[in-house]
Every structure is written in C-alpha cells, then in structure tokens.
Design an enzyme around this catalytic site. Structure first.
Site, mmCIF file in Angstrom:
data_model
loop_
_atom_site.group_PDB
_atom_site.id
_atom_site.type_symbol
_atom_site.label_atom_id
_atom_site.label_comp_id
_atom_site.label_asym_id
_atom_site.label_seq_id
_atom_site.Cartn_x
_atom_site.Cartn_y
_atom_site.Cartn_z
ATOM 1 C CE LYS A 1 14.475 -104.292 21.055
ATOM 2 N NZ LYS A 1 13.453 -105.344 21.276
ATOM 3 C CE LYS B 1 17.855 -106.476 19.504
ATOM 4 N NZ LYS B 1 16.661 -107.287 19.741
#
Length: 320
Positions: A192, A245
């Site tokens: 992330k 992400k």
C-alpha cells in the site's frame, strides 16, 4: 512476406475468440461505506455514484449487487464517536459489526470483507496509536487484532488490514486463531503506497489525518523492490490473499508481485482513479464505459485475480 496479425481482428466474434484477458463479474469486489442512522443514502461529492449508507440501506445495496452477480463487498465504517485509540473499531455494537450481522442475516452467501484499520475511528485520523508525536507500530498491533476478532465474531468472512503496521498480519492471525476463528481469512493490503490518489476516499470515510501524513508507514511510490519485500513478509506471516493499492499507477507492481506469489492477488482501483474517470467523462473528454472496461482489463491483465473497484455495479450491469 507480410505478417498479418490483423487477420485475427476482423470481426467481433474472432476478437472474442483470441482475447487473452477476460474480465468477469466474479472478479469484482464493491467497496461500501456505512454510517449510523436509518434510511441514509448520502452522496459522496467527490465520488459521483457512490454513497454513505445506513445499515438498512447498505443491506439493500448489497442485495442489489448480489443479484447482478457481484460476489463480495468490503466495508468501511464511519463511527458514531472517535477517540485517540479508535475504540469504536472493536466494539460489538460498532457500525461495521452491526452491518456485518445484518448482511449475513439477509445474504448469508455474500462474501463480506471488512477493512481493519484505525484511521476512520481515531480523532487524529492516523492508522495507529500516537505516542511521542508519531504512530507507535507495536502498540497498535493489539488494537488491530481486537478489531479483526470483533469483525470475525460478527460474521465477517475475510478481514483486510490496511494500516501498514509491521507485523500486523501475524498478530491478527494469532488473535483470530486463539479466539476460535481459524476459518476467517486475511486479505492483506501487503503493498500500500502513500498515494495522492486516496483523496476522495478520505472524504467518503472521514479519515484524513489531522496532522502530518502517512509517509512513515505507507510505502514510497518510487519503490518497487520494497513491494516484493512487503508482499513476502505478509505471506510468511499468514496472509491468505494479498493486495496492491493503488492499481492503475502501479500495474508494474501488480505484475512483479504476481510473479513471486501463488496466493490470490487483489488490486484496488482507488477513489482518485475512479473520480478522475468520472470527472473526465462528465466533461465529455472520455467515453466512460470504454475507459472503465479498459482500466479494469488492464488491472486484470497485469495479474490481479480480484479487483476492488467503485465501478463494480456499473461494470456488472454491462457484463450481464
């Protein structure tokens, strides 16, 4: 001799036959935001077509998604109260816990994934406990584990830690197993990035940090090798699935993570990616339908098995 690849492009049927990447409604997970109240369906200004739902409206929305073939949702909660520790995140009567029970009562076969993080529940907006002016990694792990167990107790099929604390997958797996939830899966936000593409989400989840930013715990967008390290660590700690992400600006990372792991790989087409397409389409600059499918196909082509996307409903309707 002229080589003629165009021979296999001359009709739609032929193009379908030789298509290398196929997008399915079963690949999609719909993110949903839940808040206190009744009959609430509040539009999210920066994410046209997305809403903050009360539990009753959320269940209706999830049922509509299930009926068009979407197999899973991921829940983000807006609590009734925030404090320094994010204590409403693990309360049995917390908003996500109530929503999970309601979803499982109405739609027992729907895969319910819950976001595990403190940012939506803390008054400072960070993903962990603040000590000495920064986020205390190790002190946060117990709280994340408590949140994950509370979600499992409510009936969540999968918990998805998005906080990026070191060691949180192991802490959550241990806590789930000790509490008797050996069958509850972990979808780790393994990779992330500290991305500017999250802006609209912070409006949707009311989770913007009140000071500083998240660059001390989320990844530097310039780093690729570190992504492989993060993914390997979460796999070793017991993740059942891993995630990258954002998605579109990190297709190379999706591909590289795919190459080192046999676990199911998810990618999150985040709020900023969605909002950009929506805004450009609203101005007549892009064909929304074509760009939506092109972007989702690119994510799948890069190696994602599962795509979390705010386009889930629109894509599913058009793929029926």
């Amino acid at each position: 001799m002229i080589v003629r690849p165009r021979r296999l492009r001359k009709s739609a049927a032929l193009r379908d036959m030789v298509r290398e990447t196929t997008l399915s409604v079963k690949d999609l997970v719909a993110p949903l935001f839940v808040k206190p109240g009744e009959g609430v369906r509040d539009p999210i200004r920066s994410m046209p077509g997305q809403y903050q739902f009360s539990v009753d409206a959320l269940v209706d929305e999830a049922e509509a998604l299930w009926e068009i073939g979407i197999p899973a949702v991921i829940l983000f909660g807006l609590p009734d109260n925030k404090d320094a520790t994010g204590s409403r995140s693990w309360a049995d009567d917390g908003i996500v816990q109530i929503a999970v029970r309601a979803l499982k009562e109405r739609l027992p076969d729907l895969v319910v994934i819950t976001d595990v993080c403190l940012c939506e529940y803390t008054d400072h907006g960070h993903c962990g406990l603040i000590r000495g002016g920064g986020v205390d990694n190790d002190a946060t792990l117990d709280l994340l584990a408590r949140q994950a167990v509370s979600h499992a107790r409510a009936g969540a099929d999968i918990v998805a830690p998005s906080d990026m604390m070191d060691g949180r997958v192991a802490a959550i797996r241990r806590a789930l197993d000790e509490a008797g939830f050996q069958s509850t899966g972990i979808l780790s936000y393994a990779v992330k990035y500290a991305s500017a593409f999250y802006g609209p989400f912070r409006e949707a989840a009311d989770s913007a940090p009140q000071f500083g930013d998240r660059t001390t715990y989320q990844m530097d967008p310039a780093n690729a090798r570190e992504a492989l390290k993060e993914a390997r660590l979460d796999i070793e700690e017991g993740a059942d699935m891993i995630m990258v992400k954002p998605a579109l600006a990190y297709l190379d990372i999706i591909r590289r993570v795919r190459e080192i792991s046999d676990l199911p790989l998810a990618a999150y087409q985040v709020s900023g990616e969605y909002a950009m397409i929506k805004a450009a389409a609203a101005n007549g600059w892009l064909d929304e339908r074509r760009v939506m499918f092109e972007s989702l196909t690119a994510i799948k082509r890069a190696g994602a098995d599962i795509i979390l996307t705010y386009f889930a409903r629109d894509a599913a309707v058009l793929m029926r």
